[in-house]
Design a protein around this motif. Structure first.
Motif, PDB file in Angstrom:
ATOM      1  N   LEU A  67     -54.293 -94.047 -70.442  1.00 13.57           N
ATOM      2  CA  LEU A  67     -53.526 -93.150 -71.296  1.00 13.57           C
ATOM      3  C   LEU A  67     -54.425 -92.440 -72.283  1.00 13.57           C
ATOM      4  O   LEU A  67     -55.437 -93.001 -72.723  1.00 13.57           O
ATOM      5  CB  LEU A  67     -52.452 -93.956 -72.041  1.00 13.57           C
ATOM      6  CG  LEU A  67     -51.408 -94.583 -71.124  1.00 13.57           C
ATOM      7  CD1 LEU A  67     -50.879 -95.864 -71.722  1.00 13.57           C
ATOM      8  CD2 LEU A  67     -50.288 -93.610 -70.848  1.00 13.57           C
ATOM      9  N   ASN A  68     -54.034 -91.243 -72.634  1.00 12.96           N
ATOM     10  CA  ASN A  68     -54.835 -90.411 -73.511  1.00 12.96           C
ATOM     11  C   ASN A  68     -53.978 -89.804 -74.618  1.00 12.96           C
ATOM     12  O   ASN A  68     -52.792 -89.546 -74.417  1.00 12.96           O
ATOM     13  CB  ASN A  68     -55.456 -89.257 -72.715  1.00 12.96           C
ATOM     14  CG  ASN A  68     -56.153 -89.707 -71.463  1.00 12.96           C
ATOM     15  OD1 ASN A  68     -57.089 -90.495 -71.503  1.00 12.96           O
ATOM     16  ND2 ASN A  68     -55.705 -89.219 -70.319  1.00 12.96           N
ATOM     17  N   TRP A  69     -54.613 -89.562 -75.733  1.00 12.93           N
ATOM     18  CA  TRP A  69     -54.046 -88.714 -76.772  1.00 12.93           C
ATOM     19  C   TRP A  69     -54.908 -87.451 -76.878  1.00 12.93           C
ATOM     20  O   TRP A  69     -56.126 -87.534 -77.013  1.00 12.93           O
ATOM     21  CB  TRP A  69     -54.026 -89.426 -78.121  1.00 12.93           C
ATOM     22  CG  TRP A  69     -52.921 -90.401 -78.274  1.00 12.93           C
ATOM     23  CD1 TRP A  69     -52.995 -91.762 -78.159  1.00 12.93           C
ATOM     24  CD2 TRP A  69     -51.546 -90.100 -78.576  1.00 12.93           C
ATOM     25  NE1 TRP A  69     -51.763 -92.326 -78.360  1.00 12.93           N
ATOM     26  CE2 TRP A  69     -50.856 -91.334 -78.627  1.00 12.93           C
ATOM     27  CE3 TRP A  69     -50.834 -88.930 -78.820  1.00 12.93           C
ATOM     28  CZ2 TRP A  69     -49.486 -91.417 -78.904  1.00 12.93           C
ATOM     29  CZ3 TRP A  69     -49.484 -89.005 -79.090  1.00 12.93           C
ATOM     30  CH2 TRP A  69     -48.824 -90.241 -79.137  1.00 12.93           C
TER      31      TRP A  69
ATOM     32  N   ALA B  82     -58.498 -89.501 -77.926  1.00 13.87           N
ATOM     33  CA  ALA B  82     -58.734 -90.919 -77.658  1.00 13.87           C
ATOM     34  C   ALA B  82     -58.161 -91.287 -76.290  1.00 13.87           C
ATOM     35  O   ALA B  82     -57.193 -90.675 -75.835  1.00 13.87           O
ATOM     36  CB  ALA B  82     -58.092 -91.793 -78.738  1.00 13.87           C
ATOM     37  N   SER B  83     -58.769 -92.293 -75.671  1.00  6.77           N
ATOM     38  CA  SER B  83     -58.319 -92.775 -74.369  1.00  6.77           C
ATOM     39  C   SER B  83     -58.313 -94.285 -74.372  1.00  6.77           C
ATOM     40  O   SER B  83     -59.148 -94.910 -75.040  1.00  6.77           O
ATOM     41  CB  SER B  83     -59.270 -92.300 -73.257  1.00  6.77           C
ATOM     42  OG  SER B  83     -59.321 -90.901 -73.179  1.00  6.77           O
ATOM     43  N   ILE B  84     -57.426 -94.860 -73.594  1.00  5.37           N
ATOM     44  CA  ILE B  84     -57.413 -96.306 -73.404  1.00  5.37           C
ATOM     45  C   ILE B  84     -57.199 -96.582 -71.928  1.00  5.37           C
ATOM     46  O   ILE B  84     -56.371 -95.936 -71.270  1.00  5.37           O
ATOM     47  CB  ILE B  84     -56.357 -96.987 -74.291  1.00  5.37           C
ATOM     48  CG1 ILE B  84     -56.513 -98.514 -74.253  1.00  5.37           C
ATOM     49  CG2 ILE B  84     -54.942 -96.566 -73.899  1.00  5.37           C
ATOM     50  CD1 ILE B  84     -55.769 -99.211 -75.385  1.00  5.37           C
ATOM     51  N   SER B  85     -57.966 -97.515 -71.410  1.00  6.29           N
ATOM     52  CA  SER B  85     -57.919 -97.790 -69.978  1.00  6.29           C
ATOM     53  C   SER B  85     -56.672 -98.576 -69.595  1.00  6.29           C
ATOM     54  O   SER B  85     -55.979 -99.144 -70.447  1.00  6.29           O
ATOM     55  CB  SER B  85     -59.161 -98.584 -69.572  1.00  6.29           C
ATOM     56  OG  SER B  85     -59.164 -99.844 -70.233  1.00  6.29           O
ATOM     57  N   ALA B  86     -56.392 -98.604 -68.303  1.00  4.56           N
ATOM     58  CA  ALA B  86     -55.348 -99.480 -67.786  1.00  4.56           C
ATOM     59  C   ALA B  86     -55.655-100.914 -68.219  1.00  4.56           C
ATOM     60  O   ALA B  86     -56.825-101.321 -68.237  1.00  4.56           O
ATOM     61  CB  ALA B  86     -55.298 -99.388 -66.269  1.00  4.56           C
ATOM     62  N   PHE B  87     -54.660-101.625 -68.639  1.00  2.00           N
ATOM     63  CA  PHE B  87     -54.768-103.009 -69.131  1.00  2.00           C
ATOM     64  C   PHE B  87     -55.490-103.100 -70.480  1.00  2.00           C
ATOM     65  O   PHE B  87     -55.695-104.194 -71.004  1.00  2.00           O
ATOM     66  CB  PHE B  87     -55.428-103.938 -68.106  1.00  2.00           C
ATOM     67  CG  PHE B  87     -54.678-103.979 -66.804  1.00  2.00           C
ATOM     68  CD1 PHE B  87     -55.123-103.236 -65.721  1.00  2.00           C
ATOM     69  CD2 PHE B  87     -53.526-104.720 -66.667  1.00  2.00           C
ATOM     70  CE1 PHE B  87     -54.425-103.248 -64.520  1.00  2.00           C
ATOM     71  CE2 PHE B  87     -52.818-104.738 -65.472  1.00  2.00           C
ATOM     72  CZ  PHE B  87     -53.271-104.007 -64.399  1.00  2.00           C
TER      73      PHE B  87
ATOM     74  N   GLY C 295     -64.050 -94.118 -85.926  1.00  2.00           N
ATOM     75  CA  GLY C 295     -64.048 -94.852 -87.182  1.00  2.00           C
ATOM     76  C   GLY C 295     -62.813 -94.618 -88.030  1.00  2.00           C
ATOM     77  O   GLY C 295     -62.579 -95.331 -89.010  1.00  2.00           O
ATOM     78  N   ARG C 296     -62.002 -93.617 -87.661  1.00  2.00           N
ATOM     79  CA  ARG C 296     -60.776 -93.320 -88.420  1.00  2.00           C
ATOM     80  C   ARG C 296     -59.518 -93.555 -87.600  1.00  2.00           C
ATOM     81  O   ARG C 296     -58.488 -93.948 -88.141  1.00  2.00           O
ATOM     82  CB  ARG C 296     -60.794 -91.855 -88.897  1.00  2.00           C
ATOM     83  CG  ARG C 296     -61.966 -91.513 -89.796  1.00  2.00           C
ATOM     84  CD  ARG C 296     -61.823 -90.114 -90.394  1.00  2.00           C
ATOM     85  NE  ARG C 296     -61.808 -89.068 -89.385  1.00  2.00           N
ATOM     86  CZ  ARG C 296     -60.798 -88.207 -89.230  1.00  2.00           C
ATOM     87  NH1 ARG C 296     -59.741 -88.269 -89.998  1.00  2.00           N
ATOM     88  NH2 ARG C 296     -60.864 -87.262 -88.296  1.00  2.00           N
ATOM     89  N   PHE C 297     -59.596 -93.302 -86.298  1.00  2.00           N
ATOM     90  CA  PHE C 297     -58.428 -93.425 -85.415  1.00  2.00           C
ATOM     91  C   PHE C 297     -58.593 -94.650 -84.518  1.00  2.00           C
ATOM     92  O   PHE C 297     -59.706 -94.981 -84.105  1.00  2.00           O
ATOM     93  CB  PHE C 297     -58.289 -92.192 -84.530  1.00  2.00           C
ATOM     94  CG  PHE C 297     -57.852 -90.932 -85.228  1.00  2.00           C
ATOM     95  CD1 PHE C 297     -57.854 -90.825 -86.603  1.00  2.00           C
ATOM     96  CD2 PHE C 297     -57.434 -89.848 -84.481  1.00  2.00           C
ATOM     97  CE1 PHE C 297     -57.460 -89.670 -87.245  1.00  2.00           C
ATOM     98  CE2 PHE C 297     -57.028 -88.670 -85.095  1.00  2.00           C
ATOM     99  CZ  PHE C 297     -57.048 -88.588 -86.485  1.00  2.00           C
ATOM    100  N   THR C 298     -57.464 -95.282 -84.201  1.00  2.00           N
ATOM    101  CA  THR C 298     -57.463 -96.403 -83.273  1.00  2.00           C
ATOM    102  C   THR C 298     -56.333 -96.231 -82.269  1.00  2.00           C
ATOM    103  O   THR C 298     -55.173 -96.071 -82.657  1.00  2.00           O
ATOM    104  CB  THR C 298     -57.277 -97.736 -84.019  1.00  2.00           C
ATOM    105  OG1 THR C 298     -58.308 -97.885 -84.997  1.00  2.00           O
ATOM    106  CG2 THR C 298     -57.333 -98.913 -83.040  1.00  2.00           C
ATOM    107  N   ILE C 299     -56.681 -96.279 -80.982  1.00  2.00           N
ATOM    108  CA  ILE C 299     -55.673 -96.218 -79.932  1.00  2.00           C
ATOM    109  C   ILE C 299     -55.363 -97.645 -79.481  1.00  2.00           C
ATOM    110  O   ILE C 299     -56.267 -98.492 -79.386  1.00  2.00           O
ATOM    111  CB  ILE C 299     -56.160 -95.341 -78.752  1.00  2.00           C
ATOM    112  CG1 ILE C 299     -55.025 -95.095 -77.750  1.00  2.00           C
ATOM    113  CG2 ILE C 299     -57.403 -95.915 -78.083  1.00  2.00           C
ATOM    114  CD1 ILE C 299     -55.370 -94.052 -76.675  1.00  2.00           C
ATOM    115  N   SER C 300     -54.094 -97.915 -79.225  1.00  2.00           N
ATOM    116  CA  SER C 300     -53.688 -99.236 -78.750  1.00  2.00           C
ATOM    117  C   SER C 300     -52.500 -99.077 -77.814  1.00  2.00           C
ATOM    118  O   SER C 300     -51.844 -98.028 -77.803  1.00  2.00           O
ATOM    119  CB  SER C 300     -53.334-100.152 -79.922  1.00  2.00           C
ATOM    120  OG  SER C 300     -52.223 -99.630 -80.631  1.00  2.00           O
TER     121      SER C 300
END
Length: 116
Positions: A34-36, A49-54, A66-71
């Motif tokens: 998933l991506n923002w 930002a991107s986060i992988s499957a799982f 350092g400012r944004f966090t994807i979860s």
């Protein structure tokens, strides 16, 4: 058909924090990376930002590191972008995105405005 619905945008002062969220349906969620993205007025859409499957790996644009966090929350089929120390240049419409094969799926976007 994958569907994405964002929420959580709004107006915040410079230096403040905001979280935008996206609920995903129509596909086994855990398998999705998933991506923002964001798009500011007059500018091209950019990957934030991107986060992988799982959820094993996440990546960020240099401008937000350092400012944004994807979860992600696999139980609630949702992905979140926690934004801290916001700056006026973070003002944009934020979009949730996932890609399946040759198909790109987008949410409707949620507006974030950071005031001086």
């Amino acid at each position: 058909q994958v569907q994405l619905v964002e929420s959580g945008g709004g107006l915040v002062q410079s230096g403040g924090s905001l979280t935008v969220s996206c609920v995903v349906s129509g596909f086994p969620f855990s398998w999705l990376s998933l991506n923002w993205y964001r798009q500011a007025p007059g500018k091209e859409r950019e990957l934030v930002a991107s986060i992988s499957a799982f959820g094993g790996t996440s990546n960020y644009a240099d401008s937000v590191k350092g400012r944004f966090t994807i979860s992600r929350d696999n139980g609630k089929k949702s992905v979140h972008l926690q934004m801290n120390n916001l700056k006026p240049e973070d003002t944009a419409v934020y979009y949730c995105n996932t890609r399946q094969g040759v198909n790109d799926y987008w949410g409707q976007g949620t507006q974030v405005i950071v005031s001086f």
